[in-house]
Scaffold this motif. Structure first.
Motif, short mmCIF file in Angstrom:
data_model
loop_
_atom_site.label_atom_id
_atom_site.label_comp_id
_atom_site.label_asym_id
_atom_site.label_seq_id
_atom_site.Cartn_x
_atom_site.Cartn_y
_atom_site.Cartn_z
N LEU A 278 -8.48 23.16 -137.94
CA LEU A 278 -9.93 23.02 -137.89
C LEU A 278 -10.55 24.40 -138.06
CD1 LEU A 278 -10.33 20.56 -134.86
CD2 LEU A 278 -10.13 20.01 -137.29
N ASN A 279 -11.58 24.50 -138.92
CA ASN A 279 -12.28 25.76 -139.09
C ASN A 279 -13.69 25.67 -138.51
OD1 ASN A 279 -13.97 24.48 -141.05
ND2 ASN A 279 -12.41 24.84 -142.61
N GLU A 280 -14.48 26.74 -138.69
CA GLU A 280 -15.81 26.76 -138.06
C GLU A 280 -16.75 25.73 -138.65
OE1 GLU A 280 -15.55 30.38 -140.87
OE2 GLU A 280 -14.25 29.23 -139.55
N ASN A 281 -16.42 25.17 -139.83
CA ASN A 281 -17.28 24.14 -140.46
C ASN A 281 -16.84 22.73 -140.09
OD1 ASN A 281 -18.86 26.08 -141.87
ND2 ASN A 281 -17.21 26.28 -143.39
N SER A 282 -15.75 22.60 -139.37
CA SER A 282 -15.31 21.27 -138.95
C SER A 282 -16.31 20.66 -137.97
CB SER A 282 -13.93 21.34 -138.29
OG SER A 282 -12.96 21.85 -139.20
N GLU A 283 -16.36 19.34 -137.95
CA GLU A 283 -17.31 18.63 -137.09
C GLU A 283 -16.57 17.95 -135.95
OE1 GLU A 283 -19.60 15.99 -139.48
OE2 GLU A 283 -20.61 17.61 -140.59
N VAL A 284 -17.03 18.20 -134.73
CA VAL A 284 -16.42 17.63 -133.53
C VAL A 284 -17.54 17.06 -132.66
CG1 VAL A 284 -15.10 18.09 -131.43
CG2 VAL A 284 -14.50 19.26 -133.57
N GLU A 285 -17.44 15.76 -132.33
CA GLU A 285 -18.46 15.11 -131.50
C GLU A 285 -17.78 14.24 -130.47
OE1 GLU A 285 -22.09 11.86 -131.93
OE2 GLU A 285 -21.39 12.94 -133.69
N GLU A 286 -18.18 14.39 -129.22
CA GLU A 286 -17.57 13.60 -128.16
C GLU A 286 -17.94 12.13 -128.31
OE1 GLU A 286 -17.42 13.26 -123.27
OE2 GLU A 286 -18.42 14.98 -124.23
N ALA A 287 -16.95 11.25 -128.15
CA ALA A 287 -17.17 9.80 -128.20
C ALA A 287 -17.31 9.31 -126.77
CB ALA A 287 -16.00 9.11 -128.91
N ARG A 288 -18.53 9.25 -126.29
CA ARG A 288 -18.77 8.89 -124.89
C ARG A 288 -18.55 7.39 -124.68
NH1 ARG A 288 -21.15 13.25 -122.51
NH2 ARG A 288 -22.11 14.77 -123.92
N ASN A 289 -18.10 7.05 -123.47
CA ASN A 289 -17.87 5.65 -123.08
C ASN A 289 -16.86 4.93 -123.95
OD1 ASN A 289 -19.93 5.95 -121.09
ND2 ASN A 289 -21.49 5.56 -122.67
N GLU A 290 -15.98 5.68 -124.61
CA GLU A 290 -14.98 5.04 -125.46
C GLU A 290 -13.56 5.46 -125.09
OE1 GLU A 290 -15.81 4.74 -129.67
OE2 GLU A 290 -17.81 5.52 -129.34
N GLU A 291 -13.40 6.05 -123.90
CA GLU A 291 -12.09 6.58 -123.51
C GLU A 291 -11.02 5.50 -123.43
OE1 GLU A 291 -14.90 7.30 -122.19
OE2 GLU A 291 -15.14 9.47 -121.99
N THR A 292 -11.42 4.27 -123.07
CA THR A 292 -10.42 3.22 -122.85
C THR A 292 -9.72 2.80 -124.13
OG1 THR A 292 -12.18 1.56 -123.06
CG2 THR A 292 -11.61 2.31 -120.84
N PHE A 293 -10.30 3.16 -125.29
CA PHE A 293 -9.72 2.72 -126.55
C PHE A 293 -8.59 3.63 -127.03
CE2 PHE A 293 -14.16 1.17 -126.75
CZ PHE A 293 -13.87 -0.19 -126.70
N VAL A 294 -8.41 4.78 -126.38
CA VAL A 294 -7.41 5.74 -126.85
C VAL A 294 -6.42 6.02 -125.73
CG1 VAL A 294 -7.02 8.04 -127.82
CG2 VAL A 294 -9.11 6.78 -128.39
N PRO A 295 -5.10 6.03 -126.00
CA PRO A 295 -4.09 6.21 -124.94
C PRO A 295 -4.22 7.53 -124.21
CG PRO A 295 -3.09 5.50 -127.02
CD PRO A 295 -4.51 5.86 -127.33
N GLU A 296 -3.69 7.53 -122.99
CA GLU A 296 -3.61 8.77 -122.21
C GLU A 296 -2.45 9.62 -122.73
OE1 GLU A 296 -5.62 9.75 -119.95
OE2 GLU A 296 -6.79 7.97 -119.42
N THR A 297 -2.21 10.76 -122.04
CA THR A 297 -1.12 11.65 -122.42
C THR A 297 0.21 10.91 -122.44
OG1 THR A 297 -2.28 13.52 -121.42
CG2 THR A 297 0.06 13.79 -121.83
#
Length: 628
Positions: A278-297
C-alpha cells in the motif's frame, strides 16, 4: 412463469469483465453445471456457468455456501448473476468468473441445456412441462429446448433485490452496497482496480531501516477476508506514517488502490502466493458494524513438545499455553543503535506437560506482559501468533514485530486447555522442553539424541562453525573443573547484566541505568568434558552450570568464603566431576589476538535417561547392520 437462460450470457460477461457497479450488470441468467465444493472443509464452491452455447469456469463466494449446502442452489439449476468480476488464470489463456452476488431463479432442470439453433428471441425459454407433453416437446419447432422445473419459484429482479436490501440497511451498510468487493483469492498482480473487505488479524511494530538509498520506516499487517484467505500487506515511509495509526488490530476495513507481487518465501508469514503493498495514494476506510462478517485471527498451533524441528528455522510458529511464570521487565541494550529495549520472559505449559520460555519484547513486554504479571496467580491462557524459535537454553521462543498475543482467547483450543489444566494439569509435574525432548530421528526433533557426535568430530575439524554456529549433541563426563578460574560475575537482578560497585554503596547497572543495593552471582565457567574419543573445554553459563555443579553461584561462593572450610568448596567441585550428562552444544569461531579459535558452548544439559539411551544405541546398532 417461464424460465430462461439469457441468450449469449457468457459472451456478455466476456465483453464486460469488470462492471463499475452492480447497477451496470445486465440481465444474466445461467445454468449451474458441474457444481462441486473444494478447499478446506469445502469452503470454495466451483462450477461452470452455461448459457447453452458456451461455458465459463466460475467460483461462488463463501457467503453463498449455505445456499449450496441447503440445496437452494443445485447442479443444473438456474441462477441470476447480480455482480461479478472476470479474472485471468496466470500463464493460461483461460479466464474464470468470480460471482460476488447472485440469486436463485430455478431449481434443477431435468438435463443440461444445449442449444445449437440460433434464435432471434431474447433467450432460450423454459416452461413447466406436462407429462402428456414430454414427447411432443422434444419434437417442438419452438426455438430452444423446453424443460419443466421441479417446482415454481417467484424470482425478483436484481433492481428489486438491491432496492429492498438498501432500504433495510443502516447508512454505513448502504455505502458498502455500492462497492464491488473482491475476495482475496481472486486478486493477482495483473488485475486492475479492486476493493477488498478484510480484518486486520496481525499488526507489526513500526521499524526503521537504513540502506544505500537512505533511511526509512516500514510496518506490516496481515489481512483476512470472509473466506478465511490471508495476505500480508506492507507499507513504507509516507504510507507507513499515514496508515500506522489508522489500522487497528481486529477492525475491518475496505482497502483499494494497492498493488500485488509474488511473495518472498523467505519473509512471508501467511499462506498466499502474493503479497500486497500500500502506498500513500491507497484508500483505507473502516467498515463499521461489519466485524461479524470477517473471521478473527487464525492460528496454526504447534505443541510445545514438537518445537524441536523449528529451532533456528525461518518458519514462524503459533503456540498456546497456560502461563506458569512471569518475570519482571528487563531493559536490553541493542548493539546496533545502543537503544534500550524492554523485555519480559514468560513460561508457558500445555497438555504435553512441557514448558518453554517466551520472550516478549517492546510494547508486548510492557503492556501485555504487565497484564500477565498482574494475573499470574490465575494461570491465564495465552495464544501467541508468529513466534521465532531459537536455541537459547535448548529451545526458546521470541516475539517479533508482527507477533500477536491474546490473553484468554475465546477459541476451542483455549477452552480445551483450560479444562485440562483445571482438572489435572495444575497438579502435574512439568518439565522444560529443552531437557525433556524424546529421541526421534524420524520427526527430525533437535533433541539430545539428534545430531549425536563424538568430541573428536569437533576437535579434529577446526573449521567447524566458521561461517555460522553449528549445533550438535554429545554424551560425556565432566572430567575437570578448574577451581581457581573466574566462575561467576556479579549481575543485575533485573536484566542479569554485569554490575560494578557503585561509589558509596550498592551496585551500578549500566543496562538499567540505576543503582541497586544487592546483586546476584551468575555462573560463567569453563569445564572439561571427556568421552571415549577425546576431550574438550566447554563454556557453560548460569542455568546449565547450576545443573553441572549442583548448586547456585551464590551458594558456591559462600562455601568458598567460609574460613577454614576450603575443603567444602573443593569437595563440591569434585562431586560434580565424573558424572555423565547429555549436552546440546554450539560450535563457533571466535577471534582472539588476531587468531581464530574454536569456541564450544553448552546450550542445554540433561541427565542421562538410560532407557532412552539404550533405545538410541540399539537403533544405531541396527543402522550399522543395515549398512553392512
Amino acid at each position: 412463469m417461464a424460465k430462461s437462460v439469457s441468450a449469449d450470457a457468457i459472451s456478455t460477461i466476456l465483453a464486460n469483465p469488470s462492471p463499475e457497479s452492480s447497477a451496470d450488470v445486465p440481465e444474466i441468467v445461467v445454468q449451474v453445471v458441474d457444481l462441486k465444493a473444494t478447499g478446506t472443509g469445502g469452503s470454495r464452491i466451483m462450477f461452470s456457468a452455461s448459457d447453452g452455447k458456451r461455458k465459463l469456469r466460475a467460483i461462488l463466494p463463501a457467503s453463498m455456501s449455505s445456499e449450496v449446502m441447503s440445496g437452494k442452489i443445485q447442479n443444473l439449476g438456474l441462477i441470476r448473476i447480480l455482480d461479478y468480476t472476470l479474472n485471468d488464470i496466470p500463464n493460461k489463456p483461460d479466464k474464470y468468473l468470480i460471482v460476488t452476488n447472485c440469486e436463485v431463479v430455478s431449481p434443477p432442470l431435468e438435463s443440461e441445456i444445449v442449444s445449437e439453433v440460433k434464435s432471434e428471441e431474447t433467450g432460450i425459454f423454459l416452461k413447466p412441462k406436462q407429462e402428456s407433453e414430454i414427447k411432443s416437446e422434444v419434437k417442438s419447432e419452438a426455438p430452444g429446448i423446453v424443460l419443466r422445473p421441479k417446482q415454481e419459484m417467484v424470482a425478483k429482479s436484481a433492481a428489486q433485490i438491491v432496492h429492498e436490501q438498501r432500504e433495510n440497511m443502516a447508512p454505513a451498510a448502504r455505502m458498502s452496497m455500492t462497492r464491488r468487493v473482491f475476495p482475496l483469492v481472486s486478486l493477482n498482480p495483473y488485475q486492475g482496480s479492486w476493493t477488498i473487505k478484510v480484518r486486520v488479524t496481525s499488526k507489526g511494530n513500526m521499524r526503521t531501516y537504513k540502506n544505500a538509498r537512505g533511511e526509512g520506516c516500514v510496518f506490516n499487517i496481515e489481512l483476512t477476508d470472509e473466506d478465511g484467505t490471508q495476505i500480508q500487506a506492507t507499507m513504507f515511509n509516507e504510507a507507513a506514517k499515514k496508515f500506522y495509526d489508522r489500522f487497528q488490530l481486529g477492525k475491518v476495513y475496505y482497502i483499494s488502490k494497492g498493488s500485488l507481487k509474488l511473495a518472498n518465501k523467505q519473509f512471508k508469514t501467511v499462506k498466499n502466493d502474493y503479497e500486497m503493498t500500500l502506498n500513500e495514494n491507497s484508500e483505507v476506510e473502516e467498515a463499521r458494524n461489519e466485524e461479524t462478517f470477517v473471521p478473527e485471527t487464525k492460528f496454526d498451533f504447534v505443541q510445545i513438545d514438537e518445537l524441536g524441528p523449528y529451532v533456528n528455522a525461518k518458519e514462524l510458529v503459533d503456540v498456546i499455553g497456560v502461563v506458569q511464570n512471569v518475570s519482571p521487565t528487563m531493559s536490553i541494550r541493542r548493539k546496533s543503535d545502543n537503544e534500550n529495549i524492554p523485555k519480559r520472559d514468560i513460561t508457558i505449559a500445555d497438555e504435553t506437560k512441557k514448558t518453554v520460555v517466551v520472550s516478549l519484547w517492546n510494547e508486548l513486554a510492557t503492556n501485555i506482559g504487565q497484564e500477565l504479571l498482574d494475573t499470574a496467580n490465575q494461570s491465564p491462557i495465552v495464544a501467541i501468533k508468529s513466534l521465532r524459535v531459537g536455541d537459547f537454553q535448548g529451545v526458546s521462543l521470541s516475539t517479533i514485530g508482527r507477533s500477536t498475543v491474546i490473553v484468554n482467547p475465546d477459541i476451542p483450543e483455549a477452552k480445551k486447555l483450560r479444562s485440562w489444566y483445571d482438572s489435572e494439569g495444575k497438579e502435574s509435574s512439568m518439565a522444560s522442553v529443552s531437557a525433556g525432548m524424546s529421541p526421534s530421528t524420524k520427526s527430525g526433533s533437535r533433541s539430545m539424541y539428534s545430531d549425536r557426535i563424538s568430541l573428536s568430530h569437533v576437535t579434529s575439524n577446526p573449521s567447524l562453525g566458521e561461517d555460522k554456529p553449528v549445533f550438535f549433541s554429545i554424551r560425556g563426563y565432566i572430567s575437570f573443573i578448574k577451581p581457581d578460574q573466574t566462575m561467576w560475575y556479579r549481575a543485575c537482578k533485573t536484566c542479569n547484566k554485569k554490575v560494578t560497585e557503585a561509589l558509596g554503596a550498592g551496585y551500578w547497572c549500566e543496562g538499567c541505568q540505576k543503582n541497586e543495593e544487592e546483586c546476584n552471582l551468575r555462573y560463567i565457567m569453563v569445564v572439561k568434558v571427556s568421552d571415549a574419543s577425546g576431550e574438550a573445554y566447554l563454556s557453560a553459563f548460569n542455568e546449565d552450570a547450576e545443573k553441572i555443579v549442583g548448586c547456585s553461584a551464590d551458594e558456591l561462593e559462600k562455601l568458598k568464603s567460609q574460613v577454614g572450610e576450603e575443603n567444602s568448596f573443593q569437595t563440591k567441585l569434585k562431586e560434580a566431576t565424573w558424572n555423565s550428562h547429555l549436552f546440546r552444544i554450539s560450535v563457533a569461531q571466535n577471534e582472539y589476538n588476531h587468531e581464530k579459535r574454536q569456541r564450544i558452548t553448552v546450550r542445554a544439559v540433561a541427565p542421562v535417561d538410560f532407557a532412552a539411551e539404550s533405545r538410541f544405541l540399539l537403533e544405531e546398532i541396527s543402522k550399522m547392520r543395515v549398512s553392512k
